[in-house]
Design a protein around this motif. Sequence first.
Motif, mmCIF file in Angstrom:
data_model
loop_
_atom_site.group_PDB
_atom_site.id
_atom_site.type_symbol
_atom_site.label_atom_id
_atom_site.label_comp_id
_atom_site.label_asym_id
_atom_site.label_seq_id
_atom_site.Cartn_x
_atom_site.Cartn_y
_atom_site.Cartn_z
ATOM 1 N N LEU A 281 -26.833 -16.654 -1.283
ATOM 2 C CA LEU A 281 -25.978 -16.430 -0.105
ATOM 3 C C LEU A 281 -25.999 -17.651 0.820
ATOM 4 O O LEU A 281 -24.967 -18.042 1.368
ATOM 5 C CB LEU A 281 -26.444 -15.186 0.665
ATOM 6 N N GLN A 282 -27.162 -18.250 0.966
ATOM 7 C CA GLN A 282 -27.301 -19.421 1.833
ATOM 8 C C GLN A 282 -26.583 -20.635 1.264
ATOM 9 O O GLN A 282 -26.095 -21.479 2.016
ATOM 10 C CB GLN A 282 -28.782 -19.746 2.055
ATOM 11 N N LEU A 283 -26.492 -20.729 -0.058
ATOM 12 C CA LEU A 283 -25.803 -21.846 -0.703
ATOM 13 C C LEU A 283 -24.280 -21.747 -0.605
ATOM 14 O O LEU A 283 -23.588 -22.759 -0.556
ATOM 15 C CB LEU A 283 -26.159 -21.909 -2.188
ATOM 16 N N ALA A 284 -23.779 -20.538 -0.624
ATOM 17 C CA ALA A 284 -22.328 -20.330 -0.646
ATOM 18 C C ALA A 284 -21.702 -20.747 0.684
ATOM 19 O O ALA A 284 -22.319 -20.643 1.744
ATOM 20 C CB ALA A 284 -22.016 -18.865 -0.932
ATOM 21 N N GLU A 285 -20.469 -21.224 0.589
ATOM 22 C CA GLU A 285 -19.727 -21.537 1.817
ATOM 23 C C GLU A 285 -19.229 -20.260 2.470
ATOM 24 O O GLU A 285 -19.268 -20.116 3.688
ATOM 25 C CB GLU A 285 -18.549 -22.453 1.487
ATOM 26 N N ILE A 286 -18.725 -19.344 1.640
ATOM 27 C CA ILE A 286 -18.206 -18.063 2.123
ATOM 28 C C ILE A 286 -18.706 -16.966 1.198
ATOM 29 O O ILE A 286 -18.670 -17.102 -0.027
ATOM 30 C CB ILE A 286 -16.657 -18.068 2.152
ATOM 31 N N ASN A 287 -19.161 -15.860 1.803
ATOM 32 C CA ASN A 287 -19.548 -14.656 1.073
ATOM 33 C C ASN A 287 -18.754 -13.488 1.631
ATOM 34 O O ASN A 287 -18.653 -13.337 2.851
ATOM 35 C CB ASN A 287 -21.040 -14.349 1.271
ATOM 36 N N VAL A 288 -18.193 -12.691 0.734
ATOM 37 C CA VAL A 288 -17.516 -11.451 1.129
ATOM 38 C C VAL A 288 -18.017 -10.342 0.217
ATOM 39 O O VAL A 288 -18.491 -10.598 -0.886
ATOM 40 C CB VAL A 288 -15.974 -11.566 1.058
ATOM 41 N N ILE A 289 -17.909 -9.123 0.707
ATOM 42 C CA ILE A 289 -18.334 -7.954 -0.072
ATOM 43 C C ILE A 289 -17.131 -7.064 -0.311
ATOM 44 O O ILE A 289 -16.338 -6.827 0.603
ATOM 45 C CB ILE A 289 -19.412 -7.142 0.676
ATOM 46 N N MET A 290 -17.019 -6.541 -1.532
ATOM 47 C CA MET A 290 -16.075 -5.468 -1.838
ATOM 48 C C MET A 290 -16.885 -4.370 -2.489
ATOM 49 O O MET A 290 -17.485 -4.556 -3.540
ATOM 50 C CB MET A 290 -14.978 -5.958 -2.780
ATOM 51 N N ASN B 274 -17.029 -20.065 -2.773
ATOM 52 C CA ASN B 274 -16.686 -18.824 -2.087
ATOM 53 C C ASN B 274 -16.891 -17.666 -3.053
ATOM 54 O O ASN B 274 -16.262 -17.622 -4.106
ATOM 55 C CB ASN B 274 -15.239 -18.859 -1.600
ATOM 56 N N ILE B 275 -17.777 -16.740 -2.671
ATOM 57 C CA ILE B 275 -18.210 -15.690 -3.595
ATOM 58 C C ILE B 275 -17.842 -14.306 -3.063
ATOM 59 O O ILE B 275 -18.115 -13.982 -1.912
ATOM 60 C CB ILE B 275 -19.730 -15.758 -3.841
ATOM 61 N N THR C 105 -26.386 -9.532 8.015
ATOM 62 C CA THR C 105 -24.994 -9.343 8.426
ATOM 63 C C THR C 105 -24.248 -10.670 8.558
ATOM 64 O O THR C 105 -23.090 -10.773 8.144
ATOM 65 C CB THR C 105 -24.935 -8.558 9.756
ATOM 66 N N ASP C 106 -24.896 -11.680 9.086
ATOM 67 C CA ASP C 106 -24.226 -12.960 9.328
ATOM 68 C C ASP C 106 -23.916 -13.757 8.066
ATOM 69 O O ASP C 106 -23.186 -14.741 8.125
ATOM 70 C CB ASP C 106 -25.060 -13.817 10.284
ATOM 71 N N TYR C 107 -24.453 -13.348 6.942
ATOM 72 C CA TYR C 107 -24.133 -14.047 5.692
ATOM 73 C C TYR C 107 -22.712 -13.761 5.215
ATOM 74 O O TYR C 107 -22.198 -14.483 4.368
ATOM 75 C CB TYR C 107 -25.090 -13.650 4.563
ATOM 76 N N PHE C 108 -22.084 -12.716 5.734
ATOM 77 C CA PHE C 108 -20.811 -12.259 5.179
ATOM 78 C C PHE C 108 -19.657 -12.448 6.159
ATOM 79 O O PHE C 108 -19.705 -11.993 7.290
ATOM 80 C CB PHE C 108 -20.928 -10.794 4.733
ATOM 81 N N ASN C 109 -18.617 -13.123 5.667
ATOM 82 C CA ASN C 109 -17.413 -13.335 6.458
ATOM 83 C C ASN C 109 -16.603 -12.059 6.605
ATOM 84 O O ASN C 109 -15.930 -11.861 7.611
ATOM 85 C CB ASN C 109 -16.545 -14.420 5.820
ATOM 86 N N PRO D 32 -34.486 -10.339 -5.775
ATOM 87 C CA PRO D 32 -35.122 -11.632 -5.510
ATOM 88 C C PRO D 32 -34.131 -12.793 -5.681
ATOM 89 O O PRO D 32 -33.297 -12.771 -6.589
ATOM 90 C CB PRO D 32 -36.232 -11.706 -6.568
ATOM 91 N N TYR D 33 -34.231 -13.752 -4.801
ATOM 92 C CA TYR D 33 -33.466 -14.996 -4.799
ATOM 93 C C TYR D 33 -32.002 -14.845 -4.390
ATOM 94 O O TYR D 33 -31.311 -15.838 -4.220
ATOM 95 C CB TYR D 33 -33.535 -15.732 -6.149
ATOM 96 N N VAL D 34 -31.502 -13.622 -4.247
ATOM 97 C CA VAL D 34 -30.090 -13.492 -3.892
ATOM 98 C C VAL D 34 -29.828 -14.078 -2.507
ATOM 99 O O VAL D 34 -28.759 -14.659 -2.268
ATOM 100 C CB VAL D 34 -29.578 -12.036 -4.015
ATOM 101 N N GLU D 35 -30.780 -13.990 -1.609
ATOM 102 C CA GLU D 35 -30.574 -14.571 -0.266
ATOM 103 C C GLU D 35 -30.388 -16.080 -0.356
ATOM 104 O O GLU D 35 -29.578 -16.651 0.368
ATOM 105 C CB GLU D 35 -31.732 -14.224 0.658
#
Length: 187
Positions: free
Chosen positions: A82-91, A2-3, A109-113, A76-79
């Motif tokens: 994001l696909q590997l993580a179980e949960i992604n949130v932004i602050m 969870n990132i 948009t759907d990458y982020f809980n 580059p490669y950040v997507e």
Amino acid sequence: MNILWDFDGTLFDTYPAYTDIFYEELGGQVSKEEILAHLKISFTHAVRHYGLTEQQIKRVFAMEQDIDPALTPPFPYVEKVLQLAEINVIMTHKPRNEVIHILNHYGWTDYFNEIVAGDDGYPRKPDSASYVYLHNKYRIDLAVGDRELDIIPARSIGIQTCLFQNNTPGADLYLTTYEDFFKIFKT
């Protein structure tokens, strides 16, 4: 994993566009390299350093809102991360509408809980209130940012930290590219 992600300079390469805005507002009298160095500390720091007036700050914000998302590409490669993580949130300190505009442009948009944005009422980093909220809700394993300001709140509440393209002492991990993430976190 969870990132918790910072936005500007961490997920998206926004600093070149922001540097151009400051450069224009300062009349081209300061080098872009110098402006970038101050912006990488914080927007507030750069504003204070250059003594921007309220009117100038308003113009900077207006220009920022008009930036074409194509000028603020993801790293580059950040997507793939994001696909590997179980949960992604932004602050982020960025206003929600600007975050959503860029995420929608790239179909992310759907990458982020959840997104905690600058206009959500939380104190600005390095205050840890927003990190505490996200950690309590999502059990964050790693906080990723490009500035020391992004990792201070995570460290204060015991979350592992990662600095992206920044070697400031104090982080648990350092990445220069997101391709490196796969080397570190092979499963």
